[in-house]
Scaffold this motif. Structure first.
Motif, PDB file in Angstrom:
ATOM      1  N   LEU A 219     -17.590 -37.957  -7.156  1.00  0.00           N
ATOM      2  CA  LEU A 219     -17.059 -39.271  -7.490  1.00  0.00           C
ATOM      3  C   LEU A 219     -15.776 -39.213  -8.306  1.00  0.00           C
ATOM      4  CD1 LEU A 219     -20.460 -40.959  -8.436  1.00  0.00           C
ATOM      5  CD2 LEU A 219     -19.391 -40.817  -6.205  1.00  0.00           C
ATOM      6  N   GLU A 220     -15.024 -38.110  -8.204  1.00  0.00           N
ATOM      7  CA  GLU A 220     -13.786 -38.010  -8.980  1.00  0.00           C
ATOM      8  C   GLU A 220     -12.679 -38.857  -8.384  1.00  0.00           C
ATOM      9  OE1 GLU A 220     -12.188 -33.924  -6.801  1.00  0.00           O
ATOM     10  OE2 GLU A 220     -12.638 -33.949  -8.933  1.00  0.00           O
ATOM     11  N   HIS A 221     -12.747 -39.183  -7.120  1.00  0.00           N
ATOM     12  CA  HIS A 221     -11.817 -40.099  -6.485  1.00  0.00           C
ATOM     13  C   HIS A 221     -12.470 -40.617  -5.219  1.00  0.00           C
ATOM     14  CE1 HIS A 221     -11.040 -36.648  -3.889  1.00  0.00           C
ATOM     15  NE2 HIS A 221     -10.473 -37.488  -3.047  1.00  0.00           N
ATOM     16  N   VAL A 222     -11.891 -41.641  -4.625  1.00  0.00           N
ATOM     17  CA  VAL A 222     -12.430 -42.225  -3.400  1.00  0.00           C
ATOM     18  C   VAL A 222     -11.341 -42.214  -2.338  1.00  0.00           C
ATOM     19  CG1 VAL A 222     -13.387 -44.282  -2.333  1.00  0.00           C
ATOM     20  CG2 VAL A 222     -14.049 -43.689  -4.662  1.00  0.00           C
ATOM     21  N   GLU A 223     -11.670 -41.604  -1.216  1.00  0.00           N
ATOM     22  CA  GLU A 223     -10.717 -41.464  -0.123  1.00  0.00           C
ATOM     23  C   GLU A 223     -11.371 -41.965   1.157  1.00  0.00           C
ATOM     24  OE1 GLU A 223      -8.595 -37.760   2.254  1.00  0.00           O
ATOM     25  OE2 GLU A 223      -9.433 -37.449   0.271  1.00  0.00           O
TER      26      GLU A 223
END
Length: 698
Positions: free
Chosen positions: A222-226
């Motif tokens: 969940l460190e970024h959403v792509e």
């Protein structure tokens, strides 16, 4: 529906590197849930981390629906999950092999409603699923919506049951950390309007309608959403200051900022009407195997939002105060996509251009400022929500009122805005007569402030939320029956001290004369605005009533307006919005010589019958009037034809009047009357010349 529920975990040979809490309200979190009223009606960003396949006020009491969750490592489920991931990320996830999948299913759940003897439970139920597939290196989230699975799209506000409205569900991700997570949390919204929610089961970013795939972590989950995009163009997303990781190549992260915007998705008609195959629901799911943890059921408890937990080692998103996003329609290199701060305008260089009440976000082609929570505007100018605002300005103009010319320069304009309920009061002092009274019907001069500061319905944005205090309005008004035409330009160039907006207004043209003994009455109205990246436009036909004692006369005008916008070029604007003016007043105070406008407005989504309103025959040239006649609008779509001055007839056939032959001219001595189409002219006889006053010959 308990405020807190008991925690359970699913054991596995490959424990997940994060803790998950499953909630009744269509949401999964990596932390404990707050009280239900603290999040269930709120838009993104939330105060805590969420993975939301359908965040709304849901209910499983009374035997309505079930919620199941499990960890699954069976080959059938892992292969199915891997297939969806590879379809969504064909270039970067071709070798992805998950070792485990966490599966949460909401089956036949209903919308929460207060029941009474006269209120039967709704029969509309929703079914959807969230899957988190992971291995030691990558984590992906999959949202699945079966065909017909979403029978309702929103729920009533939790604490406002006396208000007749529904809040659309929210779909996406929110980071929710930071000192003030409501303001600083990064988020990614897939859908938060009815239009976008309807497309969830019809469209996809993985090539299969109803399937939505996202890369949500590498080293830390969940460190970024792509978002995926293998089935077509990367779906346009929006609404959050966002981080991005461009190291993955062909699919840049698309967490777009801005408190406002509209969703868009990518359709894939070539895949037909295939529905997604849910990854093993209970009791209709895949059969359990020795290597599979059987599904657990989430039980309601009390009156809050139930939740239960899964696994251990809690983890949350990384922190940060500004991120990197991409423009939604950007065309990028499918092989390599990199971000170079050296070649672009960045927040690091221009953060000072943002309001003190805003944060800055970098994009692939530049940067944008965005107002923090509890403020609204374009990021360069931000005002506190619900507050009272004051505007100052100057008005200049040159008007022909009837046959009298009137000029005025830099007279004062003051406006008072009550933001909490969308009221706008405008006062213009010093306009000389008869122009001041003649401007009474010209409500759009004050109507600009109604558009700017209208009360916002859920999912809608007023003008200031989009463009702040930087805009130019160009307005053209044609009055009927005389076809007088006036042009208005209103320009704002930012906020001054104490958040005062300064406005310059110029009015030029011709307006009908109004006697001193009449008052002007304007009925409530609705107006449809169309938006592009750089402008908002509208056109409308509006009636007004002149009242003098017991007599009254209904007249009308047609308006066209264009408002330039100075918002974030990367944020998606609504395509259309409806401005509803519930009260409109225009008054002239003869003692104080002040022209006043007062409006109360709200902005919302267009009604079905307002999306393509029929054009009046007088305005789209579909009338049957003679070319030398005027089309006069009547009630509804009716109209009459009137021959123009200098012509006679019934309007559908007009002939030129020979004023010279009929003795109707006003030519003086020593002149000749010369007939011209629709009129005449006076020429001096031979041996005479025009006098200095131009009215006679000498």
């Amino acid at each position: 529906r308990g405020t807190r529920g008991g925690g359970t975990s699913a054991a596995s040979e490959h424990p997940a590197p994060f803790c998950l809490q499953v909630g009744t309200n269509g949401v999964i979190s990596t932390q404990d849930f707050p009280r239900e009223t603290q999040y269930v009606d709120d838009d993104f960003p939330t105060d805590f981390p969420v993975i939301a396949p359908f965040l709304a006020d849901l209910d499983t009491s009374g035997g309505r629906g079930n919620i199941y969750y499990r960890q699954d490592d069976t080959p059938a489920v892992l292969d199915q999950a891997a297939g969806y991931v590879r379809a969504g990320f064909p270039r970067t996830a071709g070798s992805f092999v998950p070792t485990n999948a966490f599966v949460a299913t909401w089956e036949d759940v209903g919308a929460y409603q207060e029941l009474s003897r006269d209120n039967e439970p709704s029969k509309k139920l929703n079914t959807f699923q969230a899957v988190i597939a992971y291995n030691d290196e990558d984590t992906y989230a999959i949202f699945l919506y079966p065909d017909g699975g979403l029978q309702f799209l929103g729920t009533r506000p939790k604490e406002s049951y006396n208000v007749q409205l529904e809040l659309p569900a929210r779909v996406g991700f929110s980071r929710g950390d930071g000192d003030d997570p409501k303001r600083d949390g990064l988020f990614h919204s897939l859908a938060s309007s009815e239009q976008a929610l309807r497309q969830l089961e019809r469209e996809s970013n993985a090539g299969v309608p109803g399937v939505w795939v996202f890369h949500v972590g590498s080293v830390a989950p969940l460190e970024h959403v792509e978002p995926g995009g293998g089935g077509g163009a990367v779906p346009a997303v929006h609404r959050g200051p966002g981080t991005a990781d461009y190291s993955r190549g062909d699919h840049p992260s698309a967490e777009l900022p801005a408190r406002h915007g509209s969703e868009a998705t990518s359709s894939h008609p070539d895949h037909g009407a295939r529905a997604p195959a849910l990854l093993g629901t209970v009791p209709r799911g895949l059969p359990a195997s020795p290597g599979q943890e059987r599904s657990r059921r989430l039980y309601p408890d009390g009156d809050g939002g139930a939740w239960q937990s899964y696994s251990a080692n809690p983890s949350s998103y990384s922190s940060g105060h500004h991120g990197i996003g991409v423009e939604e329609d950007v065309h990028f290199n499918p092989d390599v996509f990199t971000y170079s701060a050296a070649s672009r305008e960045t927040c690091a260089r221009h953060h000072g251009s943002c309001s003190p009440h805003a944060f800055c976000t970098d994009y692939a082609t530049g940067f944008c400022c965005h107002c923090r929570a509890t403020y609204y505007g374009n990021g360069r100018q931000c005002l506190p929500e619900g507050a009272v605002h004051r505007l100052n300005g100057k008005v200049s103009g040159s008007l022909t009122v009837g046959r009298v010319s009137v000029g005025f320069r830099d007279v004062d304009l003051h406006a008072y805005i009550v933001g909490s309920d969308g009221r706008a009061y405008t006062a213009i002092s010093g306009v000389p007569q008869p122009a001041a009274r003649a401007l009474l019907p010209l409500l759009p001069v004050g109507g600009l402030f109604a558009w700017l500061f209208a009360l916002e319905e859920p999912g809608s944005e007023n003008g200031f939320s989009i463009t702040g205090a930087e805009f130019t309005q160009s307005l053209e008004v044609t009055f009927y029956p005389g076809e007088e035409k006036v042009h208005v330009t209103q320009t704002a160039e930012g906020l001054g001290p104490d958040n005062y907006l300064s406005l310059k207004t110029h009015i030029q043209g011709q307006v009908p004369f109004l006697p001193e003994n009449v008052t002007v009455h304007i009925a409530p109205y609705e107006e449809l605005y169309h938006y592009s990246t750089s402008a908002a436009t509208s056109s409308a036909h509006r009636e007004y009533v002149l009242v003098a004692g017991t007599a009254n006369q209904t007249l009308s005008y047609h308006l066209r307006q264009n408002i330039t916008l100075a918002g974030c070029p990367h944020a998606r604007l609504p395509v259309r919005q409806r401005l509803s003016v519930a009260r409109a007043f225009a008054l002239y105070d003869g003692q104080e010589h002040v022209l006043r406008y007062a409006l109360a407005a709200r902005v919302g989504s267009p009604r079905d019958d307002a999306e393509n309103p029929p054009a009046h025959p007088c305005h789209d040239s579909s009338h049957a009037c003679e070319g030398t006649a005027r089309c006069q609008p009547g009630a509804g779509m009716e109209y009459t034809c009137e021959c123009a001055a200098g012509y006679r007839g019934d309007g559908r056939g007009c002939r030129d009047v020979d004023e010279c032959a009929e003795g109707l001219s006003q030519c003086g001595p020593f002149t000749l009357c010369v007939n011209v189409p629709g009129s005449y002219r006076c020429e001096c006889r031979s041996g005479y010349r025009p006098a200095e006053d131009g009215q006679a010959c000498v």
